[in-house]
Design a protein around this motif. Structure first.
Motif, short mmCIF file in Angstrom:
data_model
loop_
_atom_site.label_atom_id
_atom_site.label_comp_id
_atom_site.label_asym_id
_atom_site.label_seq_id
_atom_site.Cartn_x
_atom_site.Cartn_y
_atom_site.Cartn_z
N ILE A 178 -5.95 -1.82 -9.82
CA ILE A 178 -5.40 -2.43 -11.03
C ILE A 178 -6.16 -1.95 -12.25
O ILE A 178 -7.39 -1.79 -12.23
N ASN A 179 -5.38 -1.65 -13.31
CA ASN A 179 -5.94 -1.32 -14.62
C ASN A 179 -4.90 -1.68 -15.66
O ASN A 179 -3.87 -2.28 -15.34
N THR A 180 -5.14 -1.34 -16.88
CA THR A 180 -4.24 -1.73 -17.96
C THR A 180 -2.83 -1.20 -17.77
O THR A 180 -1.84 -1.85 -18.13
N ASN A 181 -2.69 -0.02 -17.16
CA ASN A 181 -1.39 0.64 -17.06
C ASN A 181 -0.74 0.54 -15.69
O ASN A 181 0.43 0.90 -15.54
N ASN A 182 -1.47 0.09 -14.68
CA ASN A 182 -0.92 0.13 -13.33
C ASN A 182 -1.49 -0.99 -12.45
O ASN A 182 -2.63 -1.40 -12.62
N PHE A 183 -0.65 -1.47 -11.52
CA PHE A 183 -1.11 -2.43 -10.54
C PHE A 183 -0.49 -2.06 -9.19
O PHE A 183 0.69 -2.26 -8.95
N ASN A 184 -1.32 -1.50 -8.32
CA ASN A 184 -0.88 -1.09 -6.99
C ASN A 184 -1.00 -2.30 -6.05
O ASN A 184 -1.98 -2.43 -5.32
N VAL A 185 0.00 -3.16 -6.10
CA VAL A 185 -0.02 -4.40 -5.31
C VAL A 185 -0.08 -4.11 -3.82
O VAL A 185 -0.88 -4.71 -3.09
N ASP A 186 0.74 -3.18 -3.36
CA ASP A 186 0.78 -2.86 -1.92
C ASP A 186 -0.57 -2.33 -1.44
O ASP A 186 -1.01 -2.65 -0.33
N GLY A 187 -1.22 -1.55 -2.29
CA GLY A 187 -2.52 -1.01 -1.92
C GLY A 187 -3.56 -2.11 -1.77
O GLY A 187 -4.36 -2.09 -0.83
N LEU A 188 -3.54 -3.07 -2.68
CA LEU A 188 -4.49 -4.19 -2.60
C LEU A 188 -4.22 -5.03 -1.35
O LEU A 188 -5.15 -5.38 -0.62
N ILE A 189 -2.95 -5.34 -1.11
CA ILE A 189 -2.59 -6.14 0.07
C ILE A 189 -3.06 -5.46 1.35
O ILE A 189 -3.58 -6.11 2.26
N ALA A 190 -2.88 -4.14 1.42
CA ALA A 190 -3.26 -3.39 2.62
C ALA A 190 -4.76 -3.42 2.87
O ALA A 190 -5.21 -3.20 4.00
N ASN A 191 -5.54 -3.72 1.83
CA ASN A 191 -7.00 -3.71 1.96
C ASN A 191 -7.63 -5.10 1.96
O ASN A 191 -8.86 -5.21 1.92
N ALA A 220 -3.89 -13.32 -8.79
CA ALA A 220 -3.70 -14.63 -8.17
C ALA A 220 -2.24 -14.96 -7.92
O ALA A 220 -1.92 -15.88 -7.17
N GLU A 221 -1.34 -14.22 -8.54
CA GLU A 221 0.10 -14.42 -8.32
C GLU A 221 0.54 -13.94 -6.94
O GLU A 221 1.57 -14.38 -6.43
N ILE A 222 -0.20 -13.03 -6.35
CA ILE A 222 0.22 -12.38 -5.11
C ILE A 222 0.10 -13.35 -3.94
O ILE A 222 -0.99 -13.86 -3.65
N SER A 223 1.20 -13.60 -3.26
CA SER A 223 1.22 -14.59 -2.17
C SER A 223 0.23 -14.27 -1.07
O SER A 223 -0.42 -15.16 -0.52
N GLU A 224 0.11 -12.98 -0.72
CA GLU A 224 -0.80 -12.59 0.36
C GLU A 224 -2.26 -12.88 -0.01
O GLU A 224 -3.06 -13.26 0.85
N VAL A 225 -2.59 -12.70 -1.27
CA VAL A 225 -3.95 -13.00 -1.74
C VAL A 225 -4.20 -14.50 -1.66
O VAL A 225 -5.23 -14.97 -1.16
N ARG A 226 -3.24 -15.28 -2.13
CA ARG A 226 -3.38 -16.74 -2.13
C ARG A 226 -3.50 -17.27 -0.70
O ARG A 226 -4.31 -18.14 -0.41
N GLN A 227 -2.69 -16.73 0.19
CA GLN A 227 -2.72 -17.19 1.58
C GLN A 227 -4.10 -16.93 2.21
O GLN A 227 -4.66 -17.81 2.87
N LYS A 228 -4.64 -15.74 1.97
CA LYS A 228 -5.95 -15.39 2.53
C LYS A 228 -7.04 -16.32 2.00
O LYS A 228 -7.86 -16.83 2.78
N LEU A 229 -7.03 -16.57 0.70
CA LEU A 229 -8.09 -17.38 0.11
C LEU A 229 -7.92 -18.87 0.40
O LEU A 229 -8.91 -19.58 0.60
#
Length: 233
Positions: free
Chosen positions: A51-64, A107-116
């Protein structure tokens, strides 16, 4: 005396963490800063290029997500537990305005919320815990004996946050901090998964005009009353 669970929810920069630490220390309870956990994931996403100002690789974060381990270690010098990401202390790193800019999106990402949420529920299995965040009384601990909902005007919260950041040596403007507070409020209250809402049985506290001591005294009264009532059950 029976150990209870205390859930403190509310908007950003309402002093949730400050009073939660005070109450936990007073009671000898475990304190968990759930917001710090989301900040830790955000910091991971930033430092790994997801994630940065111009891009958010949601799938990449979820995979990790399985590569992320968050823990709290008590620092006796500071008097509270600091946040560790994969055994590295990142307490100071996650408190910057840069992390604040991205944390609500992560924090919007469901997979992140579920894990935490799963980790948070494990931390509070036996009671004797004070946890603050956005969905503690509604999702993490819906059966908590005491639920509080903290609020204050956006301007008041921005002034507090601005002062904190200046004290840490960050170069920020009040307008940037206010914009960040308002943007986080919007995202937190409008996301699909576990939006920030006041639990029906939560007690709302507007601390716009309260000192830290007044806030602590007010909440401690509620805690003591809850403890007394729990003993009667």
């Amino acid at each position: 005396m029976k150990n209870i669970t205390i859930a403190i929810d509310g908007f950003s920069s309402t002093g949730k963490s400050t009073v939660a630490k005070q109450i936990a220390k007073h009671l000898g309870y475990v304190y968990v800063d759930s917001g710090a956990m989301y900040r830790a994931v955000t910091y991971y996403a930033m430092t790994h290029g997801f994630i940065n100002t111009n891009n958010f690789n949601v799938d990449g974060l979820i995979a990790n997500l399985d590569d992320i381990t968050i823990s709290f270690k008590f620092n006796p010098t500071l008097g509270f537990a600091e946040v560790y990401l994969n055994n590295i202390n990142i307490e100071k790193d996650i408190r910057t305005l840069e992390v604040s800019k991205f944390v609500s999106r992560v924090a919007e990402i469901s997979e992140v919320r579920q894990k935490l949420v799963e980790q948070q529920q494990q931390m509070g299995n036996s009671g004797g815990v004070v946890m603050d965040g956005r969905d503690i009384g509604t999702v993490v601990f819906p059966d908590a004996e005491l639920k509080l909902f903290m609020t204050a005007s956006a301007e008041t919260r921005a002034k507090r946050r601005y002062a904190e950041l200046l004290e840490r040596g960050e170069r920020v403007t009040y307008q940037d901090v206010l914009k960040n507070v308002e943007e986080r409020d919007y995202i937190d209250t409008n996301r699909e998964d576990s939006p920030l809402i006041k639990a029906k049985d939560a007690i709302q506290i507007d601390n716009s005009n309260m000192s830290l001591q007044e806030q602590f005294d007010e909440i401690l009264k509620l805690v003591n009353r809850t403890l007394e009532n729990s003993e009667k059950l």
